[in-house]
Design an enzyme around this catalytic site. Structure first.
Site, PDB file in Angstrom:
ATOM      1  CG  ASN A 213      -0.190  -0.098   2.410  1.00 14.26           C
ATOM      2  OD1 ASN A 213       0.584   0.258   2.924  1.00 14.26           O
ATOM      3  ND2 ASN A 213      -0.997  -0.547   3.483  1.00 14.26           N
ATOM      4  CD  GLU A 216       2.131  -2.330   3.287  1.00 15.57           C
ATOM      5  OE1 GLU A 216       1.320  -3.042   4.336  1.00 15.57           O
ATOM      6  OE2 GLU A 216       1.885  -2.354   2.153  1.00 15.57           O
ATOM      7  CG  ASP A 282      -5.373  -9.971   4.199  1.00 13.10           C
ATOM      8  OD1 ASP A 282      -4.123  -9.678   4.023  1.00 13.10           O
ATOM      9  OD2 ASP A 282      -5.860 -10.226   5.225  1.00 13.10           O
TER      10      ASP A 282
END
Length: 497
Positions: A213, A216, A282
């Protein structure tokens, strides 16, 4: 309907068609997490400290981390093998039991006394998260456990179509494990997708796709990423640095950017109400991987992943979505009586049934060849549908019909018989089966009502004992007089040309 929506629906249909032929097997490696939710109410402040007092009304648990990736893949129709580590504690036992109920293959999950199961406990009152309590050990796996995990990857990957590494930076996805998985995927010629946490990403060199993301990506680069243009250049920089085929950077409601070697794409976010972003990453990596192994290019697969994540963030806690739900939400103008919507593949059947059971939906099952659909069939199916909320129809495959009826049958191919049954509003789901009897299908669906025609009064009804032993019932419906496929075929044969 917009062009983007048309493309998304086409992608969903193409994936469903693929899954009807084959359920891909995906190996998931990573950090397993037990998500615990304590739901309560608040009506006063503690006299001990200026904090709210939460009255505990309910407790639920869900699979998180790599376990949530596995659950997302199952919901979308894939077969899953899960590798990871849990502690020899109550949380580990609860997580394994939950995964078993969700039909996740946990043969590769290692239990150890040397670390605790990662657990995140969220206390929620009036739909507002009040506190999160984390229990975990972040120490990297020791060489014995890492070697055991690497051996499991080596033994299981050869029969899989892709590998996902779900890295929550909890100590399982150490460099030797990730590097071994990447090398193995390259040797086998299958994609490896990684969702990295933290800034130690060199272990992912030469992976197929990474899905960080925005936060990150900023951590990896060590700088702030402001705006789509900078996100695109950052994605290109990371892809080149790590020698990846592609990188997908998610940006929440702003959508995502996808950098490939030949092109870079910006995908707009879907405007939907957000309830909880837990587990959205996820869903992204799960949906992306599934679409890729079902033959979609990265652009279409990313659009699919973007849509799936937009649905999941509208749900509370770690959640998943299905192809059926995506079609319902984004395909408002599609034909609800189309075979693409109604035909269910073996891969997604168990999860669809589990969802119905959890929601208290009553299910009805009947089966047959339905060769040369006639008024008798329609009447039986209509009466069967009236006995419950959802009607499943098991349809014999062409080879199965031939084995039962002899050469020359079926008159209509399975594809045509599916199309005709799908056109009936009373039929909710159609499952084609190749065996001589629908026994296995009945055991998967576990219907509340098993329906056959009244001509079975003195005959054995396959699955009857199984259904009644689980609290269901068998209904024999009177048949319409002088209406049968055989008599119609004979009558047609007598008609002069």
């Amino acid at each position: 309907m917009t062009n983007a929506q048309d493309n998304l629906i086409d992608t969903c249909k193409a994936i469903r068609s693929f899954l009807l032929e084959k359920s891909p097997t995906i190996l998931v490696v990573g950090d397993l997490i037990l998500d615990e939710y304590i739901h309560g109410t608040v009506d006063r402040i503690s006299p001990e400290a200026p904090i709210p007092v939460v009255f505990n009304n309910d407790r639920t648990i869900r699979s998180g981390g790599a376990a949530n990736v596995a659950n997302n893949l199952l919901a979308l129709g894939a077969d899953v093998r899960l590798l990871g580590v849990v502690g020899e504690d109550n949380s580990g036992a609860e997580l394994l039991e939950l995964l078993a109920r969700q039909k996740v293959n946990v043969d590769g999950v290692v239990a150890t006394s040397q670390r605790r199961t990662t657990q995140k406990t969220r206390i929620i009152a009036q739909n507002q998260q009040m506190l999160r309590l984390d229990t975990e050990d972040r120490d990297p796996l020791g060489p014995p456990q890492a070697n055991e995990l690497m051996s499991l990857i080596e033994s299981q990957a050869a029969s899989c179509d892709a590998i996902i590494v779900s890295d929550y930076n909890k100590g399982v996805c150490v460099a030797p494990v990730v590097e071994a998985a990447v090398s193995l995927a390259m040797r086998l010629g299958i994609p490896l997708l990684g969702d990295p946490k933290g800034n130690e990403v060199l272990k992912y060199r030469r992976a197929t796709v990474l899905t960080p993301n925005l936060a990150e990506a900023e951590l990896i680069l060590g700088e702030s990423i402001d705006g789509t243009e900078r996100a695109i250049s950052a994605a290109n920089e990371l892809r080149e640095k790590l020698g990846l085929e592609a990188i997908l950077v998610t940006m929440g409601g702003a959508g995502m950017v996808v950098s490939e070697r030949s092109t870079t794409t910006s995908i707009s976010g879907h405007v939907r109400e957000v309830a909880d972003v837990t587990g959205a990453g996820d869903t992204v990596i799960s949906a992306l991987c599934l679409a890729m192994v079902c033959g979609q290019n990265l652009s279409s697969a990313s659009e699919f992943a973007n849509a799936a994540a937009s649905v999941v963030v509208g749900k509370l806690g770690s959640a998943s979505t299905t192809l059926e739900e995506l079609l319902d939400i984004f395909g408002e103008e599609i034909n609800r009586n189309s075979p693409e919507v109604k035909q269910v593949g073996q891969g997604e059947l168990a999860l669809l049934v589990a969802k119905y059971k959890a929601d208290g939906v009553s299910t009805v099952f009947t089966n047959g060849c339905f060769d040369v659909l006639h008024a008798g069939h329609v009447e039986l199916l209509s009466k069967a549908a009236a006995l419950g909320d959802v009607l499943f129809v098991g349809l014999n495959s062409d080879d199965s019909v031939r084995a039962l009826k002899g050469d020359g049958r079926p008159i209509m191919k399975a594809e045509d018989r599916v199309n005709m049954l799908a056109a009936l509003a009373v039929v909710d789901h159609i499952v084609v089966f190749a065996s001589a009897t629908p026994a296995a299908l009945i055991e998967t669906i576990t219907p509340d009502v098993l329906v056959k025609g009244a001509d079975y009064v003195d005959k054995e009804v396959v699955g009857a004992d199984f259904v009644t032993s689980r609290g269901g019932r068998v209904e024999l419906i009177p048949l319409k007089k002088d209406r049968s496929t055989t008599s119609i075929i004979e009558l047609i044969g007598k008609v002069k040309k």
